[in-house]
Design a protein around this motif. Structure first.
Motif, PDB file in Angstrom:
ATOM      1  N   LYS A 227       0.832  -1.213   0.000  1.00  0.00           N
ATOM      2  CA  LYS A 227       0.000   0.000   0.000  1.00  0.00           C
ATOM      3  C   LYS A 227       0.864   1.259   0.000  1.00  0.00           C
ATOM      4  O   LYS A 227       0.519   2.257  -0.647  1.00  0.00           O
ATOM      5  CB  LYS A 227      -0.926  -0.005   1.212  1.00  0.00           C
ATOM      6  N   HIS A 228       1.979   1.203   0.743  1.00  0.00           N
ATOM      7  CA  HIS A 228       2.868   2.366   0.782  1.00  0.00           C
ATOM      8  C   HIS A 228       3.417   2.664  -0.616  1.00  0.00           C
ATOM      9  O   HIS A 228       3.421   3.811  -1.058  1.00  0.00           O
ATOM     10  CB  HIS A 228       4.011   2.095   1.762  1.00  0.00           C
ATOM     11  N   VAL A 229       3.902   1.601  -1.302  1.00  0.00           N
ATOM     12  CA  VAL A 229       4.430   1.781  -2.652  1.00  0.00           C
ATOM     13  C   VAL A 229       3.328   2.242  -3.598  1.00  0.00           C
ATOM     14  O   VAL A 229       3.547   3.080  -4.476  1.00  0.00           O
ATOM     15  CB  VAL A 229       5.076   0.470  -3.148  1.00  0.00           C
ATOM     16  N   GLN A 230       2.138   1.701  -3.400  1.00  0.00           N
ATOM     17  CA  GLN A 230       1.007   2.086  -4.247  1.00  0.00           C
ATOM     18  C   GLN A 230       0.670   3.566  -4.075  1.00  0.00           C
ATOM     19  O   GLN A 230       0.321   4.257  -5.043  1.00  0.00           O
ATOM     20  CB  GLN A 230      -0.196   1.218  -3.893  1.00  0.00           C
ATOM     21  N   LEU A 231       0.844   4.058  -2.866  1.00  0.00           N
ATOM     22  CA  LEU A 231       0.478   5.435  -2.566  1.00  0.00           C
ATOM     23  C   LEU A 231       1.607   6.421  -2.891  1.00  0.00           C
ATOM     24  O   LEU A 231       1.372   7.460  -3.516  1.00  0.00           O
ATOM     25  CB  LEU A 231       0.095   5.553  -1.089  1.00  0.00           C
ATOM     26  N   LYS A 232       2.828   6.081  -2.503  1.00  0.00           N
ATOM     27  CA  LYS A 232       3.935   7.039  -2.617  1.00  0.00           C
ATOM     28  C   LYS A 232       5.011   6.636  -3.622  1.00  0.00           C
ATOM     29  O   LYS A 232       5.937   7.400  -3.863  1.00  0.00           O
ATOM     30  CB  LYS A 232       4.587   7.237  -1.241  1.00  0.00           C
ATOM     31  N   GLY A 233       4.895   5.442  -4.162  1.00  0.00           N
ATOM     32  CA  GLY A 233       5.899   5.006  -5.125  1.00  0.00           C
ATOM     33  C   GLY A 233       7.082   4.320  -4.454  1.00  0.00           C
ATOM     34  O   GLY A 233       7.057   3.998  -3.261  1.00  0.00           O
ATOM     35  N   ASN A 234       8.154   4.138  -5.231  1.00  0.00           N
ATOM     36  CA  ASN A 234       9.341   3.435  -4.748  1.00  0.00           C
ATOM     37  C   ASN A 234      10.220   4.396  -3.956  1.00  0.00           C
ATOM     38  O   ASN A 234      11.287   4.828  -4.409  1.00  0.00           O
ATOM     39  CB  ASN A 234      10.102   2.848  -5.946  1.00  0.00           C
ATOM     40  N   THR A 235       9.774   4.702  -2.755  1.00  0.00           N
ATOM     41  CA  THR A 235      10.488   5.673  -1.929  1.00  0.00           C
ATOM     42  C   THR A 235      11.715   5.034  -1.289  1.00  0.00           C
ATOM     43  O   THR A 235      11.962   3.837  -1.438  1.00  0.00           O
ATOM     44  CB  THR A 235       9.558   6.192  -0.814  1.00  0.00           C
ATOM     45  N   THR A 236      12.442   5.841  -0.548  1.00  0.00           N
ATOM     46  CA  THR A 236      13.583   5.306   0.203  1.00  0.00           C
ATOM     47  C   THR A 236      13.070   4.479   1.379  1.00  0.00           C
ATOM     48  O   THR A 236      11.927   4.642   1.831  1.00  0.00           O
ATOM     49  CB  THR A 236      14.469   6.440   0.731  1.00  0.00           C
ATOM     50  N   VAL A 237      13.933   3.597   1.859  1.00  0.00           N
ATOM     51  CA  VAL A 237      13.586   2.803   3.043  1.00  0.00           C
ATOM     52  C   VAL A 237      13.397   3.728   4.244  1.00  0.00           C
ATOM     53  O   VAL A 237      12.548   3.472   5.122  1.00  0.00           O
ATOM     54  CB  VAL A 237      14.687   1.758   3.317  1.00  0.00           C
ATOM     55  N   TYR A 238      14.149   4.807   4.261  1.00  0.00           N
ATOM     56  CA  TYR A 238      14.031   5.786   5.352  1.00  0.00           C
ATOM     57  C   TYR A 238      12.608   6.316   5.436  1.00  0.00           C
ATOM     58  O   TYR A 238      12.004   6.370   6.524  1.00  0.00           O
ATOM     59  CB  TYR A 238      15.018   6.930   5.104  1.00  0.00           C
ATOM     60  N   GLU A 239      12.036   6.711   4.313  1.00  0.00           N
ATOM     61  CA  GLU A 239      10.670   7.259   4.308  1.00  0.00           C
ATOM     62  C   GLU A 239       9.659   6.190   4.695  1.00  0.00           C
ATOM     63  O   GLU A 239       8.662   6.479   5.368  1.00  0.00           O
ATOM     64  CB  GLU A 239      10.345   7.812   2.920  1.00  0.00           C
TER      65      GLU A 239
END
Length: 501
Positions: A227-239
């Motif tokens: 869901k996180h990737v679906q919402l914000k994309g391929n972000t950093t692990v930090y985010e």
């Protein structure tokens, strides 16, 4: 008696010499006389007139009695000026050859020598040449077979090379450079996979609705990383960990990983393991945080570090030093994107596989023949559960499988290994080019087989004229011996048996 004279004389060729000795045409020790004659022939041929026919006679491998008779006939023409009034010749050449003929005719030495020569040709010389020619032909067939095998092996190795290149998505013209280009394109490719997760909204909603309908409220979120990737994309692990975008990103220095010793084609990808990562999936960040004694209700250990009275301050210092939340800078593995980091990528794939298993099971249930129990069971289900049909669920399943395949295919696995260790690209390049080197080695062996086959052909071409000449000479010997023996028996027909040429 007249009838008996017309009967042919049949003589076995292998017993010809014994037959001549038994009938006292020749003596048993004829070889001693032949040695003397051969020595005189060798001396006589040193001084011969310039004559083309004599040259042809002397060019043969063996000069026998009938050759000597022919030489005397030629010398009678060339040495006619040396003839005296008594009909003799003063020429030493003529005297030498006449002496040789006389020695031959004494005790019929010439007949024994010709018979011996015929037997040797029939029993040894001709079979030996035929055997050599047959061996040459067999070698040519063997070399041709090996040449074809090497051609096929070289083609197979080249095909394997191009298949491996195709798995990587490269042409193979410059393996290393093409792999580097793929690595440079990897982040954009991962971002493309992350964008595709936006099409999984219906599948995730269906999964959540079914879980809530069957199990009620769930304490843990379903597929949180997906869901996180679906919402914000391929972000950093930090985010992903902190929920906040980093103020700065410091990419980690790649840590060397232990490479497999087996060839690339035999790498076991089942655990997707990279050395340097704990088997449990937890990454060793190199930071050791002492457990709080207050939480564990234990007395401080004797060898524990004394941080002072304010324990929380020590913990705060550790967090700031880790460079993650404290200063807003993403460092080490936190600076990698979710799909670049091994731990989060594995979690992402696991959530996709979890979703795939649910959709596959749902398809099985929908394809089964509906009964009263299942109808009653889903009467109170949410509309999204009741409103799904097989076609939509199949489309969802296909999309999930495609995302899993794109993340777990051979090309991506190698690229992730290269990302973890830049030196791995050298190993992959070497392993790929090794197939071409092997194909080149096989090609050299193929050329060697061509060269050997040509040598065998040339050897056969040199032996065949020798065999033809020997067969012709043997046939002539047979006729001469048969004619000579026939004269000794009032021209009765003589057959030498077993002369197979």
């Amino acid at each position: 008696m007249e009838d008996q004279r017309r009967w042919p004389i049949d003589i076995q060729t292998s017993k010809l010499l014994d037959w001549l000795v038994d009938r006292r045409h020749c003596k048993l020790k004829w070889q001693n006389a032949v040695l003397v004659i051969r020595e005189k022939i060798n001396n006589a041929i040193q001084d011969m007139p310039e004559n083309e026919e004599i040259k042809q006679l002397l060019s043969g491998s063996y000069i026998h009695y009938f050759h000597c008779l022919r030489i005397i006939e030629i010398l009678r023409r060339t040495e006619a000026s040396t003839k005296n009034i008594f009909g003799g010749y003063s020429s030493q050449r003529m005297k030498d050859w006449q002496e040789i003929v006389c020695l031959y005719e004494k005790d019929n030495v010439y007949l024994a020598e010709l018979s011996s020569l015929l037997v040797r040709n029939v029993n040894y010389e001709i079979p030996s040449l035929k055997k050599q020619i047959s061996k040459c032909q067999q070698l040519q067939q063997e070399y041709s077979r090996k040449e074809l095998d090497y051609i096929n092996n070289a083609a197979t190795l080249r095909e394997k090379f191009f298949i491996s290149c195709k798995q990587f998505g490269i042409t193979g013209s410059d393996v290393r450079q093409e792999l580097l280009s793929l690595c440079n394109d990897l982040p954009s490719g991962l971002d493309g996979i992350a964008e595709r997760t936006s099409d999984l909204t219906d599948a995730l909603e269906l999964y959540e609705a079914c879980v809530e309908f069957v199990c009620g409220s769930v304490s843990e979120p379903i597929a949180p990383l997906l869901k996180h990737v679906q919402l914000k994309g391929n972000t950093t692990v930090y985010e992903w960990r902190t929920g906040q975008a980093p103020s700065a990103i410091e990419l980690p220095v790649n840590v060397e990983v232990q490479q497999p010793t087996e060839p690339t084609d035999t790498i076991d990808w089942e655990d997707d393991g990279v050395s340097g990562v704990d088997q449990s999936g937890d990454i060793d960040w190199g930071i050791t945080v002492e457990e709080s004694n207050e939480v564990n209700n234990k007395e401080p250990a004797a060898d524990a570090i004394d941080w002072g009275e304010d324990t929380s301050a020590a913990v705060e210092i550790d967090i700031v030093q880790s460079g993650t939340e404290g200063d807003g800078v993403a460092k080490e593995n936190d600076a990698l994107t979710i799909l670049e980091n091994l731990e989060t990528r594995n979690q992402f794939i696991n959530e996709l596989m979890e979703l795939q298993d649910f959709l596959s099971q749902r398809l099985v249930e929908m394809n089964e023949e509906a009964d009263i129990l299942s109808i009653n069971q889903f009467q109170t289900a949410p509309a999204i559960v009741q409103g799904q049909d097989v076609t939509k669920v199949v489309a969802m399943t296909t999309l999930v499988k495609d995302l899993i395949q794109r993340l777990t295919n051979v090309k991506m696995r190698h690229l992730f290994m290269i990302l973890a260790s830049p030196r791995y690209i050298d190993r992959v390049t070497e392993l790929l080019q090794q197939k071409l080197k092997q194909a080149g080695t096989v090609g050299e062996k193929q050329h060697l087989m061509v060269k050997k086959r040509q040598q065998s052909l040339e050897e056969q071409a040199a032996l065949e004229p020798k065999l033809d000449l020997l067969i012709q000479q043997t046939k002539e010997l047979r006729k001469l011996i048969e004619a000579d023996i026939s004269k000794r028996y009032r021209n009765r027909q003589v057959h030498l048996m077993g002369v197979i040429v």
